[in-house]
Write a protein that holds these residues in place. Structure first.
Motif, PDB file in Angstrom:
ATOM      1  N   ILE A 137      70.486  31.294  33.949  1.00  0.00           N
ATOM      2  CA  ILE A 137      70.333  32.566  33.664  1.00  0.00           C
ATOM      3  C   ILE A 137      68.566  33.145  34.248  1.00  0.00           C
ATOM      4  O   ILE A 137      68.177  33.895  34.939  1.00  0.00           O
ATOM      5  CB  ILE A 137      71.407  33.553  32.967  1.00  0.00           C
ATOM      6  N   LEU A 138      68.026  32.693  33.380  1.00  0.00           N
ATOM      7  CA  LEU A 138      66.881  32.695  32.729  1.00  0.00           C
ATOM      8  C   LEU A 138      65.782  32.928  34.175  1.00  0.00           C
ATOM      9  O   LEU A 138      64.870  33.431  34.091  1.00  0.00           O
ATOM     10  CB  LEU A 138      65.768  32.312  31.860  1.00  0.00           C
ATOM     11  N   ALA A 139      65.662  31.350  34.258  1.00  0.00           N
ATOM     12  CA  ALA A 139      65.106  30.785  35.696  1.00  0.00           C
ATOM     13  C   ALA A 139      65.869  32.442  36.998  1.00  0.00           C
ATOM     14  O   ALA A 139      64.951  32.038  37.317  1.00  0.00           O
ATOM     15  CB  ALA A 139      66.028  29.290  36.027  1.00  0.00           C
ATOM     16  N   SER A 140      66.891  32.568  36.967  1.00  0.00           N
ATOM     17  CA  SER A 140      67.527  33.172  37.979  1.00  0.00           C
ATOM     18  C   SER A 140      66.446  34.572  38.072  1.00  0.00           C
ATOM     19  O   SER A 140      65.840  35.492  38.562  1.00  0.00           O
ATOM     20  CB  SER A 140      69.039  33.920  38.069  1.00  0.00           C
ATOM     21  N   ILE A 141      66.423  34.748  37.155  1.00  0.00           N
ATOM     22  CA  ILE A 141      65.765  35.953  36.261  1.00  0.00           C
ATOM     23  C   ILE A 141      64.567  36.246  36.643  1.00  0.00           C
ATOM     24  O   ILE A 141      63.702  37.449  37.560  1.00  0.00           O
ATOM     25  CB  ILE A 141      66.206  36.925  34.821  1.00  0.00           C
ATOM     26  N   ALA A 142      64.140  35.333  36.863  1.00  0.00           N
ATOM     27  CA  ALA A 142      62.146  34.762  36.850  1.00  0.00           C
ATOM     28  C   ALA A 142      62.102  34.874  38.620  1.00  0.00           C
ATOM     29  O   ALA A 142      61.953  35.747  38.884  1.00  0.00           O
ATOM     30  CB  ALA A 142      61.737  33.839  35.908  1.00  0.00           C
ATOM     31  N   THR A 143      62.905  34.377  39.050  1.00  0.00           N
ATOM     32  CA  THR A 143      62.911  33.526  40.557  1.00  0.00           C
ATOM     33  C   THR A 143      63.336  34.951  41.330  1.00  0.00           C
ATOM     34  O   THR A 143      62.426  35.441  41.700  1.00  0.00           O
ATOM     35  CB  THR A 143      63.208  32.677  40.648  1.00  0.00           C
ATOM     36  N   ARG A 144      64.351  35.012  41.660  1.00  0.00           N
ATOM     37  CA  ARG A 144      64.669  36.815  42.018  1.00  0.00           C
ATOM     38  C   ARG A 144      64.018  37.420  41.098  1.00  0.00           C
ATOM     39  O   ARG A 144      63.432  38.115  42.739  1.00  0.00           O
ATOM     40  CB  ARG A 144      66.132  36.930  41.786  1.00  0.00           C
ATOM     41  N   GLY A 145      63.073  37.516  40.292  1.00  0.00           N
ATOM     42  CA  GLY A 145      62.810  38.947  40.216  1.00  0.00           C
ATOM     43  C   GLY A 145      61.493  39.162  40.532  1.00  0.00           C
ATOM     44  O   GLY A 145      61.297  40.418  41.020  1.00  0.00           O
ATOM     45  N   LEU A 146      61.027  37.822  41.260  1.00  0.00           N
ATOM     46  CA  LEU A 146      59.789  37.360  41.302  1.00  0.00           C
ATOM     47  C   LEU A 146      60.057  38.108  42.723  1.00  0.00           C
ATOM     48  O   LEU A 146      58.699  38.408  43.312  1.00  0.00           O
ATOM     49  CB  LEU A 146      59.032  36.416  41.074  1.00  0.00           C
ATOM     50  N   ARG A 147      60.739  37.597  43.255  1.00  0.00           N
ATOM     51  CA  ARG A 147      60.445  37.450  45.130  1.00  0.00           C
ATOM     52  C   ARG A 147      61.087  39.473  44.900  1.00  0.00           C
ATOM     53  O   ARG A 147      60.764  39.760  46.365  1.00  0.00           O
ATOM     54  CB  ARG A 147      61.763  36.262  45.380  1.00  0.00           C
ATOM     55  N   PHE A 148      61.992  39.445  44.644  1.00  0.00           N
ATOM     56  CA  PHE A 148      62.603  41.299  45.426  1.00  0.00           C
ATOM     57  C   PHE A 148      61.326  41.730  44.487  1.00  0.00           C
ATOM     58  O   PHE A 148      61.180  42.934  45.157  1.00  0.00           O
ATOM     59  CB  PHE A 148      63.487  41.600  44.699  1.00  0.00           C
ATOM     60  N   PHE A 149      60.700  41.585  43.751  1.00  0.00           N
ATOM     61  CA  PHE A 149      59.735  42.453  43.198  1.00  0.00           C
ATOM     62  C   PHE A 149      58.264  42.353  43.761  1.00  0.00           C
ATOM     63  O   PHE A 149      57.788  43.525  43.980  1.00  0.00           O
ATOM     64  CB  PHE A 149      59.518  42.727  41.854  1.00  0.00           C
ATOM     65  N   LEU A 150      58.513  41.597  44.129  1.00  0.00           N
ATOM     66  CA  LEU A 150      56.818  41.035  45.080  1.00  0.00           C
ATOM     67  C   LEU A 150      57.397  41.391  46.686  1.00  0.00           C
ATOM     68  O   LEU A 150      55.880  42.396  46.818  1.00  0.00           O
ATOM     69  CB  LEU A 150      57.076  39.943  45.238  1.00  0.00           C
ATOM     70  N   ILE A 151      58.785  41.969  46.812  1.00  0.00           N
ATOM     71  CA  ILE A 151      58.652  42.816  48.188  1.00  0.00           C
ATOM     72  C   ILE A 151      58.307  44.174  47.899  1.00  0.00           C
ATOM     73  O   ILE A 151      58.006  44.329  49.034  1.00  0.00           O
ATOM     74  CB  ILE A 151      59.775  41.871  48.474  1.00  0.00           C
ATOM     75  N   ALA A 152      58.546  44.351  46.991  1.00  0.00           N
ATOM     76  CA  ALA A 152      58.906  45.364  46.754  1.00  0.00           C
ATOM     77  C   ALA A 152      57.375  45.830  46.491  1.00  0.00           C
ATOM     78  O   ALA A 152      57.197  47.147  46.985  1.00  0.00           O
ATOM     79  CB  ALA A 152      60.026  46.190  46.119  1.00  0.00           C
ATOM     80  N   ALA A 153      57.009  45.614  45.299  1.00  0.00           N
ATOM     81  CA  ALA A 153      55.693  45.926  45.630  1.00  0.00           C
ATOM     82  C   ALA A 153      54.455  45.974  46.717  1.00  0.00           C
ATOM     83  O   ALA A 153      53.775  47.479  46.747  1.00  0.00           O
ATOM     84  CB  ALA A 153      54.724  45.156  44.585  1.00  0.00           C
TER      85      ALA A 153
END
Length: 192
Positions: A137-153
């Motif tokens: 769960i922690l790794a998923s939050i990190a990797t998926r969050g990074l991916r989607f927030f990078l696109i959004a940013a």
């Protein structure tokens, strides 16, 4: 392609777009073949001020869908899990993928969650390998969050120029996206 793009942009402007984005993100992490980026990008372009909200919806829904995928791998690998893996053409690679968790564990989740490699394969294989749910769960939050927030940013920061770039090169970018998506499936199939 232009008509599909315009249709997606119109859908992104609708009041229920966030719920649809969440549903696509959830399902993509366990069974659905199309990544949420297909909706996230036009939604962020249509409403730049909501870009980070959309990234949060994608992240939360993707992690929750990943937990479903993990559960499929953990409890239903011999039935539903194996069927899903076979539908995507990776049935014979599942055992090798599970074994790689013993050596690489969290790195598999972190790296593959950022790539075009289908995330559902990671979630189901993580459950099948009985990988630590908390670390998953922690790794998923990190990797998926990074991916989607990078696109959004990027879309928030460079919205109009990126939108113009996309609209002028839509066919080329669509081909690149689909080649990357198919490449992800090929990499998993032949390298793992």
């Amino acid at each position: 392609m232009q008509n599909l793009y315009q249709w997606t942009m119109r859908q992104a402007a609708r009041p229920n777009a966030g719920r649809v984005l969440g549903l696509v993100s959830f399902l993509e992490s366990s069974v659905f073949p199309i990544p949420p980026d297909v909706m996230l990008v036009p939604m962020c372009l249509a409403h730049r001020e909501r870009a980070f909200r959309y990234a949060m919806i994608c992240t939360i829904a993707s992690v929750l869908g990943g937990i479903l995928g993990y559960g499929i791998g953990y409890f239903l690998i011999e039935t539903l899990g194996e069927w899903i893996i076979r539908v995507y053409g990776y049935g014979e690679k599942l055992h090798v993928f599970q074994e790689s968790y013993r050596e690489w564990g969290v790195w598999i989740i972190l790296i593959k969650g950022l790539t075009p490699i289908p995330y559902k394969l990671v979630t189901i294989a993580s459950g099948a390998a009985h990988f630590s749910l908390g670390v998953f769960i922690l790794a998923s939050i990190a990797t998926r969050g990074l991916r989607f927030f990078l696109i959004a940013a990027l879309l928030w920061r460079f919205g109009a120029p990126i939108r113009d770039f996309i609209e002028k090169r839509l066919v080329l970018l669509t081909w690149i996206f689909f080649i990357g998506l198919i490449g992800g499936f090929v990499v998993v199939r032949y390298l793992f």
